[in-house]
Design a protein around this motif. Sequence first.
Motif, PDB file in Angstrom:
ATOM      1  N   PRO A  35      -7.509 -11.640  25.378  1.00  0.00           N
ATOM      2  CA  PRO A  35      -7.465 -11.479  23.918  1.00  0.00           C
ATOM      3  C   PRO A  35      -6.324 -10.561  23.482  1.00  0.00           C
ATOM      4  CG  PRO A  35      -9.684 -11.102  24.771  1.00  0.00           C
ATOM      5  CD  PRO A  35      -8.767 -11.133  25.955  1.00  0.00           C
ATOM      6  N   GLN A  36      -5.836 -10.792  22.254  1.00  0.00           N
ATOM      7  CA  GLN A  36      -4.804  -9.924  21.700  1.00  0.00           C
ATOM      8  C   GLN A  36      -5.361  -8.576  21.277  1.00  0.00           C
ATOM      9  OE1 GLN A  36      -2.041 -11.500  18.815  1.00  0.00           O
ATOM     10  NE2 GLN A  36      -2.350 -13.597  19.509  1.00  0.00           N
ATOM     11  N   ILE A  37      -6.599  -8.570  20.816  1.00  0.00           N
ATOM     12  CA  ILE A  37      -7.195  -7.344  20.291  1.00  0.00           C
ATOM     13  C   ILE A  37      -8.558  -7.103  20.951  1.00  0.00           C
ATOM     14  CG2 ILE A  37      -5.986  -7.557  18.075  1.00  0.00           C
ATOM     15  CD1 ILE A  37      -8.596  -8.575  16.845  1.00  0.00           C
ATOM     16  N   MET A  38      -9.058  -5.892  20.787  1.00  0.00           N
ATOM     17  CA  MET A  38     -10.377  -5.551  21.313  1.00  0.00           C
ATOM     18  C   MET A  38     -11.456  -6.313  20.561  1.00  0.00           C
ATOM     19  SD  MET A  38      -9.969  -3.499  23.855  1.00  0.00           S
ATOM     20  CE  MET A  38     -11.201  -2.223  24.187  1.00  0.00           C
ATOM     21  N   PRO A  39     -12.619  -6.584  21.179  1.00  0.00           N
ATOM     22  CA  PRO A  39     -13.024  -6.135  22.516  1.00  0.00           C
ATOM     23  C   PRO A  39     -12.414  -7.000  23.621  1.00  0.00           C
ATOM     24  CG  PRO A  39     -14.773  -7.432  21.530  1.00  0.00           C
ATOM     25  CD  PRO A  39     -13.714  -7.294  20.478  1.00  0.00           C
ATOM     26  N   LYS A  40     -12.243  -6.370  24.796  1.00  0.00           N
ATOM     27  CA  LYS A  40     -11.686  -7.047  25.965  1.00  0.00           C
ATOM     28  C   LYS A  40     -12.547  -6.723  27.196  1.00  0.00           C
ATOM     29  CE  LYS A  40      -6.850  -6.733  24.366  1.00  0.00           C
ATOM     30  NZ  LYS A  40      -5.457  -6.453  24.797  1.00  0.00           N
ATOM     31  N   PRO A  41     -13.777  -7.187  27.237  1.00  0.00           N
ATOM     32  CA  PRO A  41     -14.680  -6.784  28.331  1.00  0.00           C
ATOM     33  C   PRO A  41     -14.180  -7.196  29.710  1.00  0.00           C
ATOM     34  CG  PRO A  41     -15.618  -8.604  27.059  1.00  0.00           C
ATOM     35  CD  PRO A  41     -14.443  -8.103  26.292  1.00  0.00           C
ATOM     36  N   ASP A  42     -13.545  -8.350  29.831  1.00  0.00           N
ATOM     37  CA  ASP A  42     -13.064  -8.791  31.137  1.00  0.00           C
ATOM     38  C   ASP A  42     -11.864  -7.963  31.594  1.00  0.00           C
ATOM     39  OD1 ASP A  42     -15.015 -10.762  31.275  1.00  0.00           O
ATOM     40  OD2 ASP A  42     -13.748 -12.244  30.284  1.00  0.00           O
ATOM     41  N   VAL A  43     -11.042  -7.537  30.634  1.00  0.00           N
ATOM     42  CA  VAL A  43      -9.910  -6.658  30.957  1.00  0.00           C
ATOM     43  C   VAL A  43     -10.422  -5.320  31.467  1.00  0.00           C
ATOM     44  CG1 VAL A  43      -8.005  -5.332  29.956  1.00  0.00           C
ATOM     45  CG2 VAL A  43      -8.284  -7.748  29.377  1.00  0.00           C
ATOM     46  N   VAL A  44     -11.340  -4.725  30.730  1.00  0.00           N
ATOM     47  CA  VAL A  44     -11.852  -3.401  31.078  1.00  0.00           C
ATOM     48  C   VAL A  44     -12.604  -3.416  32.405  1.00  0.00           C
ATOM     49  CG1 VAL A  44     -13.425  -1.562  30.321  1.00  0.00           C
ATOM     50  CG2 VAL A  44     -11.886  -2.651  28.683  1.00  0.00           C
ATOM     51  N   ALA A  45     -13.230  -4.546  32.734  1.00  0.00           N
ATOM     52  CA  ALA A  45     -13.909  -4.651  34.029  1.00  0.00           C
ATOM     53  C   ALA A  45     -12.927  -4.438  35.175  1.00  0.00           C
ATOM     54  CB  ALA A  45     -14.582  -6.015  34.165  1.00  0.00           C
ATOM     55  N   ASP A 140      -5.082  -2.948  12.312  1.00  0.00           N
ATOM     56  CA  ASP A 140      -6.075  -1.895  12.573  1.00  0.00           C
ATOM     57  C   ASP A 140      -6.241  -1.677  14.072  1.00  0.00           C
ATOM     58  OD1 ASP A 140      -6.453  -1.626   9.873  1.00  0.00           O
ATOM     59  OD2 ASP A 140      -8.363  -2.705   9.809  1.00  0.00           O
ATOM     60  N   ASP A 141      -6.217  -2.769  14.836  1.00  0.00           N
ATOM     61  CA  ASP A 141      -6.346  -2.658  16.293  1.00  0.00           C
ATOM     62  C   ASP A 141      -5.174  -1.879  16.868  1.00  0.00           C
ATOM     63  OD1 ASP A 141      -7.622  -3.821  18.931  1.00  0.00           O
ATOM     64  OD2 ASP A 141      -5.458  -4.162  19.101  1.00  0.00           O
TER      65      ASP A 141
END
Length: 318
Positions: A35-45, A140-141
């Motif tokens: 994704p371009q903006i949050m949330p990014k759960p797979d990235v943070v994992a 905003d992101d």
Amino acid sequence: MSDLILHHYPSSPFSEKIRLILGYKQLAWKSVIIPQIMPKPDVVALTGGYRKTPFLQIGADIYCDSALICDVLEHRQPTPTLYPKDQKGLARIVAQWADEKLFWAAMAWNFSPKGAAQMFGGSPDAPVEQWGLKAKVFGDDRAKMRVGMPRLPAPDAAAAYRSYLRRLSDMLEGQAFLLGAAPSVADFAAYHPLWFTRTQTSAMAGILDATPAVLAWMDRMAAIGHGTMEKFSAAESIALCARSTPTMAEKEPFLDEHGLALGAPVSITSESFGPEPTEGELIAATRMHYTLRRTDERAGTVHVHFPRVGYILKKANP
């Protein structure tokens, strides 16, 4: 040899920098669209908190920041080199300038009202009612990522961008690339913000017309291509990480600048853009980069790597 997995999205300028380098080195790679903006759960994992784009995955090793990714790809495929033997320092300094000063001037220019209308509304003439909300959500992101970083006013950005384009044109006088007959890391870093102007906000691309040498150089850069790409999913990349074993910590000497021992719980954040911390156990601090070991319920044990330049290492809060 483990696959190269680039986590990116198509319009990301720093991703274009790395995609072109993969093409220059004729490397095969897997593409995970994030994704371009949050949330990014797979990235943070995978990263533990770092959310900038792109990042590179090799098994259970995650490499953050395009500057470090350049070094990793150079190690993976030394030829053709990104760092000419007699111009290593110059290439890195020009690349750092391009990734910072040139990039921010270009992006402030690109996201003028016409550029934003094209990006978020599909046309530079789209009424704000069609694209304003999308632009606000995106803005905003990014504002959350800027922390206290000042935003360059549009008139000053335009003046700086024009000056920087003339300087690039001067560097190209009598040679095909910025430092000589072949591209270096300086070319890939200088190209990507201009690529965004030309391809993503083409309504703003008239600024390039005053420097035909730069346009011709951009054509040469674009012709490099992106190498051999295969689509891959976020779920597949996380599963691959979970069943992989991270590489051993670097054998290079431990260089302590913080009074923190190996094994200490630490956090790493960007010094300017992107304040989200990654926390873990410090397992390497070499001349060039840091490595943290962390565990995620989906990704398993992960080694996350950061360059030293541009990042702040601290003892983690208890």
